[in-house]
Design a protein around this motif. Structure first.
Motif, mmCIF file in Angstrom:
data_model
loop_
_atom_site.group_PDB
_atom_site.id
_atom_site.type_symbol
_atom_site.label_atom_id
_atom_site.label_comp_id
_atom_site.label_asym_id
_atom_site.label_seq_id
_atom_site.Cartn_x
_atom_site.Cartn_y
_atom_site.Cartn_z
ATOM 1 N N GLU A 46 0.828 -1.200 0.000
ATOM 2 C CA GLU A 46 0.000 0.000 0.000
ATOM 3 C C GLU A 46 0.866 1.255 0.000
ATOM 4 O O GLU A 46 1.831 1.362 0.769
ATOM 5 C CB GLU A 46 -0.886 -0.003 1.252
ATOM 6 C CG GLU A 46 -1.732 1.234 1.453
ATOM 7 C CD GLU A 46 -2.415 1.271 2.812
ATOM 8 O OE1 GLU A 46 -3.431 1.975 2.936
ATOM 9 O OE2 GLU A 46 -1.923 0.603 3.739
ATOM 10 N N SER A 59 3.346 13.577 -2.135
ATOM 11 C CA SER A 59 1.990 13.029 -2.214
ATOM 12 C C SER A 59 1.813 12.048 -1.066
ATOM 13 O O SER A 59 2.791 11.440 -0.598
ATOM 14 C CB SER A 59 1.735 12.359 -3.561
ATOM 15 O OG SER A 59 2.641 11.295 -3.795
ATOM 16 N N TYR A 60 0.562 11.928 -0.608
ATOM 17 C CA TYR A 60 0.255 11.090 0.544
ATOM 18 C C TYR A 60 -1.013 10.282 0.299
ATOM 19 O O TYR A 60 -1.936 10.737 -0.382
ATOM 20 C CB TYR A 60 0.036 11.958 1.792
ATOM 21 C CG TYR A 60 1.252 12.704 2.253
ATOM 22 C CD1 TYR A 60 1.511 13.990 1.809
ATOM 23 C CD2 TYR A 60 2.143 12.112 3.138
ATOM 24 C CE1 TYR A 60 2.642 14.675 2.228
ATOM 25 C CE2 TYR A 60 3.273 12.794 3.572
ATOM 26 C CZ TYR A 60 3.515 14.076 3.118
ATOM 27 O OH TYR A 60 4.629 14.746 3.532
ATOM 28 N N ALA A 61 -1.052 9.118 0.926
ATOM 29 C CA ALA A 61 -2.304 8.375 0.977
ATOM 30 C C ALA A 61 -3.268 9.127 1.877
ATOM 31 O O ALA A 61 -2.855 9.765 2.853
ATOM 32 C CB ALA A 61 -2.052 6.968 1.521
ATOM 33 N N ASP A 62 -4.538 9.050 1.565
ATOM 34 C CA ASP A 62 -5.543 9.751 2.374
ATOM 35 C C ASP A 62 -5.493 9.315 3.829
ATOM 36 O O ASP A 62 -5.744 10.109 4.739
ATOM 37 C CB ASP A 62 -6.941 9.490 1.808
ATOM 38 C CG ASP A 62 -7.181 10.218 0.497
ATOM 39 O OD1 ASP A 62 -8.117 9.823 -0.220
ATOM 40 O OD2 ASP A 62 -6.429 11.162 0.176
ATOM 41 N N SER A 63 -5.156 8.052 4.043
ATOM 42 C CA SER A 63 -5.182 7.508 5.402
ATOM 43 C C SER A 63 -4.105 8.096 6.309
ATOM 44 O O SER A 63 -4.182 7.957 7.532
ATOM 45 C CB SER A 63 -5.028 5.982 5.353
ATOM 46 O OG SER A 63 -3.815 5.632 4.701
ATOM 47 N N LYS A 65 -2.643 11.411 5.575
ATOM 48 C CA LYS A 65 -2.543 12.870 5.419
ATOM 49 C C LYS A 65 -2.777 13.568 6.737
ATOM 50 O O LYS A 65 -3.705 13.247 7.477
ATOM 51 C CB LYS A 65 -3.578 13.356 4.390
ATOM 52 C CG LYS A 65 -3.131 13.236 2.958
ATOM 53 C CD LYS A 65 -4.190 13.760 2.015
ATOM 54 C CE LYS A 65 -3.775 13.566 0.569
ATOM 55 N NZ LYS A 65 -4.832 13.979 -0.378
ATOM 56 N N ARG A 67 -0.936 13.377 9.291
ATOM 57 C CA ARG A 67 -0.257 12.669 10.382
ATOM 58 C C ARG A 67 1.181 12.311 10.025
ATOM 59 O O ARG A 67 2.053 12.337 10.890
ATOM 60 C CB ARG A 67 -1.016 11.374 10.722
ATOM 61 C CG ARG A 67 -2.432 11.593 11.169
ATOM 62 C CD ARG A 67 -3.052 10.306 11.692
ATOM 63 N NE ARG A 67 -3.131 9.260 10.680
ATOM 64 C CZ ARG A 67 -2.554 8.056 10.807
ATOM 65 N NH1 ARG A 67 -1.858 7.754 11.884
ATOM 66 N NH2 ARG A 67 -2.687 7.141 9.842
ATOM 67 N N SER A 109 2.323 6.880 -7.239
ATOM 68 C CA SER A 109 1.938 6.146 -6.037
ATOM 69 C C SER A 109 1.761 4.642 -6.255
ATOM 70 O O SER A 109 1.348 3.944 -5.337
ATOM 71 C CB SER A 109 0.635 6.729 -5.477
ATOM 72 O OG SER A 109 -0.393 6.644 -6.446
#
Length: 127
Positions: A46, A59-63, A65, A67, A109
């Motif tokens: 993931e 860029s970040y995974a929504d889960s 962001k 943190r 990603s």
């Protein structure tokens, strides 16, 4: 050939913080897009976060962001993942990845976009 070595994993309580590091070999680190992925047993790898060659784009995974923060130090050939407010569901093996043919812009990603991988570092979050 690029070698990536992760460090910084461990056991932390929920709500706590960890900082992962990934040291890369070679003299062309500043030309690589770098990323962090994670994987639980039996699940697909993931995407977590990625950073462009200069660090300008991330860029970040929504889960994660808000943190997690990805950063890099090209002088030290190292990419970091600062993880705050850790949750039980963040428990995984975290992998560092490098993409050697990079374009300007938001980094990709998908795991298939990355050419080299580290061995992983375990992050365990307890309640």
């Amino acid at each position: 050939q690029v070698q990536l070595v992760e460090s910084g994993g461990g056991l932390v309580q929920a709500g706590g913080s960890l900082r992962l590091s990934c040291a890369a070999s070679g003299r062309t680190f500043s030309t690589y897009t770098m990323a962090w992925f994670r994987q639980a047993p039996g699940k697909d790898r993931e995407f977590v976060a990625a950073i462009s060659r200069s660090g300008r784009y991330t860029s970040y995974a929504d889960s994660v962001k808000g943190r997690f923060t990805i950063s890099r130090d090209n002088a030290k050939n190292t990419v970091y993942l600062q993880m705050n407010s850790l949750k039980l569901e963040d428990r995984d093996i975290y992998y560092c990845a490098a993409k050697t043919l990079s374009r300007v812009g938001v980094p990709p990603s998908s795991p298939s976009d990355y050419d080299y991988w580290g061995q992983g570092t375990q992050v365990t979050v307890s309640s």
